[in-house]
Structures are given as structure tokens and as C-alpha cells.
Design a protein around this motif. Sequence first.
Motif, PDB file in Angstrom:
ATOM      1  N   GLU A   1       0.850  -1.194   0.000  1.00 41.86           N
ATOM      2  CA  GLU A   1       0.000   0.000   0.000  1.00 41.86           C
ATOM      3  C   GLU A   1       0.883   1.241   0.000  1.00 41.86           C
ATOM      4  O   GLU A   1       1.646   1.477   0.945  1.00 41.86           O
ATOM      5  CB  GLU A   1      -0.915  -0.006   1.222  1.00 41.86           C
ATOM      6  N   HIS A   2       0.760   2.023  -1.048  1.00 44.11           N
ATOM      7  CA  HIS A   2       1.597   3.219  -1.184  1.00 44.11           C
ATOM      8  C   HIS A   2       1.365   4.170  -0.017  1.00 44.11           C
ATOM      9  O   HIS A   2       0.225   4.496   0.338  1.00 44.11           O
ATOM     10  CB  HIS A   2       1.278   3.932  -2.502  1.00 44.11           C
ATOM     11  N   GLY A   3       2.452   4.590   0.618  1.00 38.70           N
ATOM     12  CA  GLY A   3       2.369   5.534   1.723  1.00 38.70           C
ATOM     13  C   GLY A   3       2.150   4.903   3.077  1.00 38.70           C
ATOM     14  O   GLY A   3       2.170   5.601   4.095  1.00 38.70           O
ATOM     15  N   ALA A   4       1.940   3.589   3.131  1.00 36.54           N
ATOM     16  CA  ALA A   4       1.734   2.889   4.404  1.00 36.54           C
ATOM     17  C   ALA A   4       3.044   2.246   4.862  1.00 36.54           C
ATOM     18  O   ALA A   4       3.985   2.087   4.070  1.00 36.54           O
ATOM     19  CB  ALA A   4       0.657   1.819   4.256  1.00 36.54           C
ATOM     20  N   PRO A   5       3.134   1.859   6.139  1.00 43.16           N
ATOM     21  CA  PRO A   5       4.319   1.140   6.592  1.00 43.16           C
ATOM     22  C   PRO A   5       4.429  -0.214   5.881  1.00 43.16           C
ATOM     23  O   PRO A   5       3.441  -0.714   5.328  1.00 43.16           O
ATOM     24  CB  PRO A   5       4.058   0.936   8.091  1.00 43.16           C
ATOM     25  N   PRO A   6       5.601  -0.839   5.900  1.00 44.56           N
ATOM     26  CA  PRO A   6       5.751  -2.163   5.295  1.00 44.56           C
ATOM     27  C   PRO A   6       4.781  -3.181   5.896  1.00 44.56           C
ATOM     28  O   PRO A   6       4.367  -3.066   7.045  1.00 44.56           O
ATOM     29  CB  PRO A   6       7.213  -2.526   5.605  1.00 44.56           C
TER      30      PRO A   6
ATOM     31  N   ALA B   1      -0.856  -4.114  19.418  1.00 48.56           N
ATOM     32  CA  ALA B   1      -1.823  -3.328  20.197  1.00 48.56           C
ATOM     33  C   ALA B   1      -1.733  -1.847  19.852  1.00 48.56           C
ATOM     34  O   ALA B   1      -2.733  -1.124  19.869  1.00 48.56           O
ATOM     35  CB  ALA B   1      -1.581  -3.548  21.685  1.00 48.56           C
ATOM     36  N   ASN B   2      -0.514  -1.391  19.556  1.00 51.87           N
ATOM     37  CA  ASN B   2      -0.306   0.010  19.181  1.00 51.87           C
ATOM     38  C   ASN B   2       0.430   0.066  17.845  1.00 51.87           C
ATOM     39  O   ASN B   2       1.633   0.380  17.784  1.00 51.87           O
ATOM     40  CB  ASN B   2       0.502   0.738  20.262  1.00 51.87           C
ATOM     41  N   PRO B   3      -0.273  -0.249  16.737  1.00 52.94           N
ATOM     42  CA  PRO B   3       0.392  -0.274  15.430  1.00 52.94           C
ATOM     43  C   PRO B   3       0.794   1.128  14.983  1.00 52.94           C
ATOM     44  O   PRO B   3       0.257   2.136  15.458  1.00 52.94           O
ATOM     45  CB  PRO B   3      -0.689  -0.844  14.509  1.00 52.94           C
ATOM     46  N   GLN B   4       1.763   1.171  14.075  1.00 49.65           N
ATOM     47  CA  GLN B   4       2.091   2.425  13.429  1.00 49.65           C
ATOM     48  C   GLN B   4       0.872   2.890  12.622  1.00 49.65           C
ATOM     49  O   GLN B   4       0.045   2.073  12.210  1.00 49.65           O
ATOM     50  CB  GLN B   4       3.274   2.239  12.474  1.00 49.65           C
ATOM     51  N   PRO B   5       0.737   4.172  12.387  1.00 52.17           N
ATOM     52  CA  PRO B   5      -0.384   4.644  11.567  1.00 52.17           C
ATOM     53  C   PRO B   5      -0.399   3.945  10.204  1.00 52.17           C
ATOM     54  O   PRO B   5       0.600   3.957   9.480  1.00 52.17           O
ATOM     55  CB  PRO B   5      -0.105   6.143  11.413  1.00 52.17           C
ATOM     56  N   GLY B   6      -1.509   3.294   9.895  1.00 47.60           N
ATOM     57  CA  GLY B   6      -1.641   2.608   8.616  1.00 47.60           C
ATOM     58  C   GLY B   6      -1.028   1.228   8.552  1.00 47.60           C
ATOM     59  O   GLY B   6      -1.066   0.574   7.508  1.00 47.60           O
ATOM     60  N   GLU B   7      -0.442   0.737   9.660  1.00 50.87           N
ATOM     61  CA  GLU B   7       0.218  -0.569   9.643  1.00 50.87           C
ATOM     62  C   GLU B   7      -0.825  -1.689   9.587  1.00 50.87           C
ATOM     63  O   GLU B   7      -1.787  -1.696  10.344  1.00 50.87           O
ATOM     64  CB  GLU B   7       1.095  -0.742  10.874  1.00 50.87           C
ATOM     65  N   LYS B   8      -0.600  -2.650   8.682  1.00 45.76           N
ATOM     66  CA  LYS B   8      -1.517  -3.770   8.497  1.00 45.76           C
ATOM     67  C   LYS B   8      -0.710  -5.029   8.204  1.00 45.76           C
ATOM     68  O   LYS B   8       0.473  -4.960   7.856  1.00 45.76           O
ATOM     69  CB  LYS B   8      -2.462  -3.513   7.315  1.00 45.76           C
ATOM     70  N   GLY B   9      -1.383  -6.155   8.317  1.00 42.13           N
ATOM     71  CA  GLY B   9      -0.740  -7.397   7.901  1.00 42.13           C
ATOM     72  C   GLY B   9      -0.369  -7.354   6.433  1.00 42.13           C
ATOM     73  O   GLY B   9       0.705  -7.784   6.021  1.00 42.13           O
TER      74      GLY B   9
END
Length: 317
Positions: free
Chosen positions: A92-97, A189-197
Motif C-alpha cells: 500500500e503506497h504511503g503505508a508502513p511495510p 496493540a499500538n500499530p504504526q499509523p496505517g500498519e496492516k498485515g
Amino acid sequence: MGILPLPIIDIGGLRSPDALAQIQVAEQLRKACEQRGFFYITGHGMDPALMEQALIASQRFFKLPMADKLAVDKKLSRCNRGYEPLRAQTLEHGAPPDLKESFYLGAELAASDSRVQASRFNTGPNQWPSGLRGFRRTMLDYYRAAYELGVCLVRGLALSLQLPANHFDGYLQDATATLRLLHYPPQPANPQPGEKGCGEHTDFGGLTLLLQDQTGGLQVWDKSSRSWTDAPPLPSALIVNIGDLFARWTNDRYVSTLHRVINTSGTERHSIPFFFTGNPLHRVECLPTCLNEGEQPRYPALTVEQHQMACYQRTYG
């Protein structure tokens, strides 16, 4: 408008000698591909025991010590085969890895194979972890079963597009495909903004067959309601989705739909997508049945290999 559920299609009729039974399935495929680009399939003929064995073997691989997994690191392969650590890909462009680790494998080809010698993209010898009894055999058995199912579905898609069932035989000749084992740890529990599997994305190739465990977490974009809908596992069913290649081939009549994974289950998630890519040298240009009078193709012609290389460049740089 509410969220439309993903269609469930019994594809058993595609193997019937009865032409009417084939057409009835093809019509369901057409509707699903035009409206959602995602659907469940039953009646696919894949052995449930093999499906379970593949998931168990995948779980065993990801439980290996990191040193053993890195011994088959994808960086050691010239054809994108092997282990990929957490956060190695950003879909996802702009999201964390992406918060996932994976293992790639394909057809078992020797280094002397003419396709390997010609440096076809994503084509070459697999890497295999040591010490996992039965892993190689299970994965190759599952790959072959998924490949046969992919061929059946592609011929069904030909019928769905009002083409002869053998229309895509050139695309199917020496077709490449990739099996990817995926492991998602629980969402922090506290993901980075936009962090997903797995960040929102569309798949690159022709079509994808997805086997998932019972954890859930897959979400599919619903264009009509402009919201995400869950695509939970159904017993013995596989999920199929159209990739960018078939969307391009059909002038976007068949949709390649955004999807993502957010593992909020509190436990680990495993899934096994099978990406059916096709003959690398096959030329893809707008199908004649996908152009209305006066309409122009939206995309220039290119080969399957050219398309795949451009897609990989976008997510791996």
C-alpha cells in the motif's frame, strides 16, 4: 446501498461433458467477475486433506528458527524463490511495510531447463528448507493441484467471455504460477499509523486462488458502498479473485479489486495464495468480446512477462 456478499459458485459443472452445465457456471463467473472480482468456489475437486496438509506444512515452516529460514532467503535466489522476512514488502503506497513473512515457490525446474536458461522472469529452481520432513512433497502436490484448478478456471473464464473454452490455450501453454505461504502475526496493540498485515492492493497476475486458515482478517473493497467487507473462510471453499492482467485483458470489464489483511484475531494467521500468471511470452491485448462498438482499448498490448516485471517493480522498487 448495503455491502454485497461475495458470491459462492459451485464450479463442478466446468468439468461436466454437458455444455449447458459449463455455460451455467460460466454465467455465474461472468457476473462475479464484473460485479466484485472476488468469489468463493466450491465443487473445485481439490482434496480437503491436501488443503489441510498444506496449511500445517506452512505453519511448521514459519516455526523454524530464523537462521533456518534465512538459509533459504529469497535474496539468494535469482527467480524470487524462498523466504521473505517481516516488513520486506510494501503493497500500500504511503503505508508502513506489511506485517507478514512469506515463502515463495513455483514449478520445480532444473537450472538446465530452457526456460531457466532463457532467464524467464520468476522462473527457476526452488529453495527448500532442511529438516522439514514431507514439506517439499506436500507443497509440490498442492502446487500441481492448484495449477490444474487454475487451468480449469481459465477455460471457464473463456466461456464466460463468450469465447471458445480453448481460447486461452496459448496463455496456458508453459504457464508460470507462484505459490506463496504467508504468516501474519497478530496486529500490534499500538500499530504504526496505517500498519496492516497486508496493505490494500490488487493482485498482479491472471487470477488468484486463496486457501486460508480459520483466523479471518481478509477484507475486500466494496465499490458500491465504498467500504471494506470481511471475506471469512468457508469450510472446504477457496476464494478466487481476478488480477490486474485479466482486468487489463478485458478492458476492465472484469474487475481487479482492492483487498487487504488486518489480523485483529489476537492469534497468528496463515494463508496460501496461488497466483496463476500464465505463459510469460503470451501477448495480452484487449479481447474482441470486451469492446463495444466505437470503444477503444484502454491499454496497449504487452506480454505477460512485461506486465509482471512492471508490477514487481512497483512494490519492491
